[in-house]
Design an enzyme around this catalytic site. Structure first.
Site, PDB file in Angstrom:
ATOM      1  N   TYR A 117      -1.354  -0.117  11.276  1.00  0.00           N
ATOM      2  CA  TYR A 117      -1.672  -0.820  10.019  1.00  0.00           C
ATOM      3  C   TYR A 117      -0.531  -0.648   9.024  1.00  0.00           C
ATOM      4  CZ  TYR A 117      -3.399  -1.125   5.206  1.00  0.00           C
ATOM      5  OH  TYR A 117      -3.520  -1.400   3.867  1.00  0.00           O
ATOM      6  N   THR A 125       0.838  -1.205   0.000  1.00  0.00           N
ATOM      7  CA  THR A 125       0.000   0.000   0.000  1.00  0.00           C
ATOM      8  C   THR A 125       0.870   1.251   0.000  1.00  0.00           C
ATOM      9  OG1 THR A 125      -1.454   1.312   1.421  1.00  0.00           O
ATOM     10  CG2 THR A 125      -0.141  -0.340   2.521  1.00  0.00           C
ATOM     11  N   ASP A 126       0.308   2.351  -0.497  1.00  0.00           N
ATOM     12  CA  ASP A 126       1.054   3.622  -0.450  1.00  0.00           C
ATOM     13  C   ASP A 126       1.234   4.116   0.988  1.00  0.00           C
ATOM     14  OD1 ASP A 126      -1.563   4.455   0.076  1.00  0.00           O
ATOM     15  OD2 ASP A 126      -1.555   6.083  -1.386  1.00  0.00           O
ATOM     16  N   GLU A 127       0.459   3.536   1.928  1.00  0.00           N
ATOM     17  CA  GLU A 127       0.547   4.028   3.306  1.00  0.00           C
ATOM     18  C   GLU A 127       1.897   3.699   3.942  1.00  0.00           C
ATOM     19  OE1 GLU A 127      -3.008   3.819   5.680  1.00  0.00           O
ATOM     20  OE2 GLU A 127      -4.269   3.609   3.909  1.00  0.00           O
ATOM     21  N   LYS A 186       2.029  -3.398   7.317  1.00  0.00           N
ATOM     22  CA  LYS A 186       2.153  -3.576   5.858  1.00  0.00           C
ATOM     23  C   LYS A 186       3.596  -3.308   5.408  1.00  0.00           C
ATOM     24  CE  LYS A 186      -0.530  -4.330   3.075  1.00  0.00           C
ATOM     25  NZ  LYS A 186      -1.027  -5.599   2.473  1.00  0.00           N
TER      26      LYS A 186
HETATM   27  P1  NAD Z   1     -10.446  -6.213   3.128  1.00  0.00           P
HETATM   28  O1  NAD Z   1     -10.332  -6.033   4.603  1.00  0.00           O
HETATM   29  O2  NAD Z   1     -11.725  -5.838   2.456  1.00  0.00           O
HETATM   30  O3  NAD Z   1     -10.158  -7.743   2.747  1.00  0.00           O
HETATM   31  C1  NAD Z   1      -9.167  -8.503   3.384  1.00  0.00           C
HETATM   32  C2  NAD Z   1      -9.491  -9.993   3.176  1.00  0.00           C
HETATM   33  O4  NAD Z   1      -8.425 -10.757   3.753  1.00  0.00           O
HETATM   34  C3  NAD Z   1     -10.798 -10.431   3.859  1.00  0.00           C
HETATM   35  O5  NAD Z   1     -11.554 -11.227   2.968  1.00  0.00           O
HETATM   36  C4  NAD Z   1     -10.297 -11.258   5.038  1.00  0.00           C
HETATM   37  O6  NAD Z   1     -11.215 -12.286   5.426  1.00  0.00           O
HETATM   38  C5  NAD Z   1      -8.997 -11.822   4.501  1.00  0.00           C
HETATM   39  N1  NAD Z   1      -8.055 -12.183   5.568  1.00  0.00           N
HETATM   40  C6  NAD Z   1      -7.678 -11.409   6.628  1.00  0.00           C
HETATM   41  N2  NAD Z   1      -6.823 -12.086   7.420  1.00  0.00           N
HETATM   42  C7  NAD Z   1      -6.632 -13.309   6.835  1.00  0.00           C
HETATM   43  C8  NAD Z   1      -5.851 -14.440   7.167  1.00  0.00           C
HETATM   44  N3  NAD Z   1      -5.092 -14.452   8.269  1.00  0.00           N
HETATM   45  N4  NAD Z   1      -5.899 -15.516   6.347  1.00  0.00           N
HETATM   46  C9  NAD Z   1      -6.675 -15.517   5.234  1.00  0.00           C
HETATM   47  N5  NAD Z   1      -7.448 -14.465   4.881  1.00  0.00           N
HETATM   48  C10 NAD Z   1      -7.428 -13.376   5.670  1.00  0.00           C
HETATM   49  O7  NAD Z   1      -9.216  -5.419   2.511  1.00  0.00           O
HETATM   50  P2  NAD Z   1      -9.037  -4.755   1.060  1.00  0.00           P
HETATM   51  O8  NAD Z   1      -9.385  -3.325   1.169  1.00  0.00           O
HETATM   52  O9  NAD Z   1      -9.700  -5.603   0.053  1.00  0.00           O
HETATM   53  O10 NAD Z   1      -7.462  -4.837   0.905  1.00  0.00           O
HETATM   54  C11 NAD Z   1      -6.843  -5.967   0.286  1.00  0.00           C
HETATM   55  C12 NAD Z   1      -5.337  -5.750   0.241  1.00  0.00           C
HETATM   56  O11 NAD Z   1      -5.043  -4.576  -0.517  1.00  0.00           O
HETATM   57  C13 NAD Z   1      -4.687  -5.552   1.611  1.00  0.00           C
HETATM   58  O12 NAD Z   1      -3.444  -6.208   1.608  1.00  0.00           O
HETATM   59  C14 NAD Z   1      -4.508  -4.036   1.699  1.00  0.00           C
HETATM   60  O13 NAD Z   1      -3.427  -3.706   2.536  1.00  0.00           O
HETATM   61  C15 NAD Z   1      -4.222  -3.697   0.254  1.00  0.00           C
HETATM   62  N6  NAD Z   1      -4.572  -2.327  -0.164  1.00  0.00           N
HETATM   63  C16 NAD Z   1      -5.842  -1.839   0.065  1.00  0.00           C
HETATM   64  C17 NAD Z   1      -6.181  -0.561  -0.383  1.00  0.00           C
HETATM   65  C18 NAD Z   1      -7.579  -0.009  -0.184  1.00  0.00           C
HETATM   66  O14 NAD Z   1      -7.825   1.150  -0.524  1.00  0.00           O
HETATM   67  N7  NAD Z   1      -8.534  -0.782   0.297  1.00  0.00           N
HETATM   68  C19 NAD Z   1      -5.221   0.219  -1.045  1.00  0.00           C
HETATM   69  C20 NAD Z   1      -3.931  -0.319  -1.254  1.00  0.00           C
HETATM   70  C21 NAD Z   1      -3.635  -1.596  -0.829  1.00  0.00           C
HETATM   71  P1  TYD Z   2     -10.369   5.229   5.146  1.00  0.00           P
HETATM   72  O1  TYD Z   2     -11.475   4.918   4.207  1.00  0.00           O
HETATM   73  O2  TYD Z   2     -10.394   4.633   6.514  1.00  0.00           O
HETATM   74  O3  TYD Z   2      -9.000   4.880   4.378  1.00  0.00           O
HETATM   75  P2  TYD Z   2      -7.446   5.193   4.805  1.00  0.00           P
HETATM   76  O4  TYD Z   2      -7.389   5.489   6.243  1.00  0.00           O
HETATM   77  O5  TYD Z   2      -6.787   3.910   4.468  1.00  0.00           O
HETATM   78  O6  TYD Z   2      -7.016   6.326   3.925  1.00  0.00           O
HETATM   79  O7  TYD Z   2     -10.278   6.813   5.319  1.00  0.00           O
HETATM   80  C1  TYD Z   2     -10.119   7.662   4.207  1.00  0.00           C
HETATM   81  C2  TYD Z   2     -10.045   9.081   4.729  1.00  0.00           C
HETATM   82  O8  TYD Z   2     -11.320   9.437   5.291  1.00  0.00           O
HETATM   83  C3  TYD Z   2      -9.029   9.253   5.848  1.00  0.00           C
HETATM   84  O9  TYD Z   2      -8.369  10.509   5.704  1.00  0.00           O
HETATM   85  C4  TYD Z   2      -9.861   9.241   7.111  1.00  0.00           C
HETATM   86  C5  TYD Z   2     -11.185   9.827   6.661  1.00  0.00           C
HETATM   87  N1  TYD Z   2     -12.378   9.324   7.392  1.00  0.00           N
HETATM   88  C6  TYD Z   2     -13.297  10.221   7.960  1.00  0.00           C
HETATM   89  O10 TYD Z   2     -13.143  11.452   7.873  1.00  0.00           O
HETATM   90  N2  TYD Z   2     -14.378   9.699   8.625  1.00  0.00           N
HETATM   91  C7  TYD Z   2     -14.579   8.352   8.749  1.00  0.00           C
HETATM   92  O11 TYD Z   2     -15.583   7.926   9.383  1.00  0.00           O
HETATM   93  C8  TYD Z   2     -13.632   7.449   8.145  1.00  0.00           C
HETATM   94  C9  TYD Z   2     -13.822   5.952   8.264  1.00  0.00           C
HETATM   95  C10 TYD Z   2     -12.548   7.974   7.478  1.00  0.00           C
END
Ligand code: NAD
Ligand code: TYD
Length: 342
Positions: free
Chosen positions: A155, A127-129, A159
């Site tokens: 988090y 992730t970019d985080e 990562k």
């Molecule tokens: P999510 O929380 O929606 O999905 C995570 C999935 O992983 C779930 O289905 C969960 O059941 C499964 N999981 C968790 N722990 C597990 C374990 N120990 N064994 C097997 N399965 C397990 O998350 P997401 O938003 O779909 O993110 C997916 C990936 O992409 C993550 O690695 C996250 O760091 C990365 N990512 C997410 C974003 C975003 O904006 N959501 C951006 C960049 C990278």
């Molecule tokens: P989020 O969707 O939790 O993603 P991330 O923390 O991975 O960027 O949050 C996106 C942005 O929105 C972040 O700056 C936090 C803000 N935010 C709120 O202002 N209110 C909320 O209830 C949530 C969940 C996030």
């Protein structure tokens, strides 16, 4: 070329969209989805592809080494997405983040190394985080692949640890590992604790939307299918050992995002509820995706606003059954009904 992909975390938001994307766009590929179904894993996300002969769901944990040993023998590539993914949860309790994101990644890397040695492509979805935060006052700055890792939240730190483990396994053992670092995703099937689905579903329910702090924090938004296509591009065309940033060139402050959602839903700014800021809240994320665009020819094509955001808002408005079952917890029953106690 045909592939049998081991995709971890395929029942979550990005994973389920990616499974569907692969089945739709790569007729030669098979997908095994390994997911232990934490609170954010929802097999209903993939109800429409369950009967596809190229898809298999395995209910299991990435911490289960014997299971991974078996799956590593059956599959030829890995897309590793399974993770604890929500910053606010990591502030409340970081332990599951270390267990899954760090120890789970170490476990799957070891299983893959044992089964494949230097062969068998492994894409680690980071992730970019991991880069930390950019200042609002320097809009010209963006994260590049050379930006130092300076994770701020528990988090992001977990990562970053898994990202560095993936890097180290390539360097030390010569494994064919690639790392992607993507910005914030939006699209259907996102767990309604994340800002976009939380705000839309709150508004449908007549509730206000909790905006953290001054609302000026900036995120770089990418449609989940653009992310999926980028991950596949890295799998198919990337160079082993490389890191690829993925981003939409689509920076919005949370206040702008909130007003766009309110507008799309015909609601006014009186629905904004300013609340206390998130602890350690990263100010700005912005991705420089020049490398993947130049070297691999990927470009986002589905992320342009306001159209893409409006379509996502509409998806949640049109699919209340999906998120109402998630918000009420009823979705936890689906697995038992479909699969019994397997
Ligand atoms: P999510 O929380 O929606 O999905 C995570 C999935 O992983 C779930 O289905 C969960 O059941 C499964 N999981 C968790 N722990 C597990 C374990 N120990 N064994 C097997 N399965 C397990 O998350 P997401 O938003 O779909 O993110 C997916 C990936 O992409 C993550 O690695 C996250 O760091 C990365 N990512 C997410 C974003 C975003 O904006 N959501 C951006 C960049 C990278
Ligand atoms: P989020 O969707 O939790 O993603 P991330 O923390 O991975 O960027 O949050 C996106 C942005 O929105 C972040 O700056 C936090 C803000 N935010 C709120 O202002 N209110 C909320 O209830 C949530 C969940 C996030």
């Amino acid at each position: 070329m045909s592939r049998h992909i081991l995709l971890t975390g395929g029942s979550g938001f990005i994973g389920s969209n990616l499974v569907r994307f692969i089945l739709r766009h790569r007729p030669d590929y098979r997908v095994t989805n390994l997911d232990c179904l934490t609170y954010s894993g929802n097999p209903e996300n993939l109800a429409d592809v369950e009967k596809d002969g190229r898809y298999r769901f395995v209910h299991g944990n990435i911490l289960d080494r014997p299971l991974l040993d078996t799956l590593a023998k059956e599959c030829d590539s890995v897309l590793h997405l399974a993770a604890e993914s929500h910053v606010d949860r990591s502030i409340l309790d970081s332990r599951p983040f270390v267990e899954t994101n760090v120890m789970g990644t170490q476990n799957i890397l070891d299983a893959w190394r044992h089964a494949k040695g230097k062969a068998g492509r492994f894409v680690h979805v980071s992730t970019d985080e991991v880069y930390g935060s950019l200042p609002l006052e320097r809009p010209e700055l963006k994260f590049t692949e050379e930006t130092p890792i300076q994770a701020n939240s528990p988090y992001a730190a977990s990562k970053a640890s898994s990202d560095l483990l993936a890097r180290a396994y390539h360097h030390t053992f010569g494994m064919d590992i690639l790392i992607t670092r993507c910005s914030n995703n939006f699209g259907p099937y996102q767990f309604p604790e994340k800002v976009i689905p939380l705000f839309v579903t709150n508004l449908v329910e007549g509730k206000k939307v909790p905006l953290y702090g001054d609302g000026r924090n900036v995120r770089d938004w990418l449609h989940v299918d653009d992310h999926g296509e980028a991950i596949l591009t890295v799998l198919e065309k990337g160079t082993g050992g490389e890191v690829y940033n993925i981003g939409g060139n689509n920076e919005r402050s949370n206040l702008e995002l909130t007003h766009s959602i309110l507008k799309a839903m015909g609601k006014g700014s009186e629905m904004i509820q300013p609340v206390a800021d998130r602890l350690g809240h990263d100010r700005r994320y912005a991705i420089d995706a020049t490398k993947i665009e130049r070297e691999l020819g990927w470009k986002p094509t589905r992320s342009a606003w306001p159209g893409a955001l409006d379509a996502t808002v509409k998806w949640y408005v049109d699919n209340p059954k999906w998120w109402q079952r998630v918000k009420s917890g009823a979705y936890r029953e689906y697995y038992k009904q479909q699969y019994g106690n397997r």
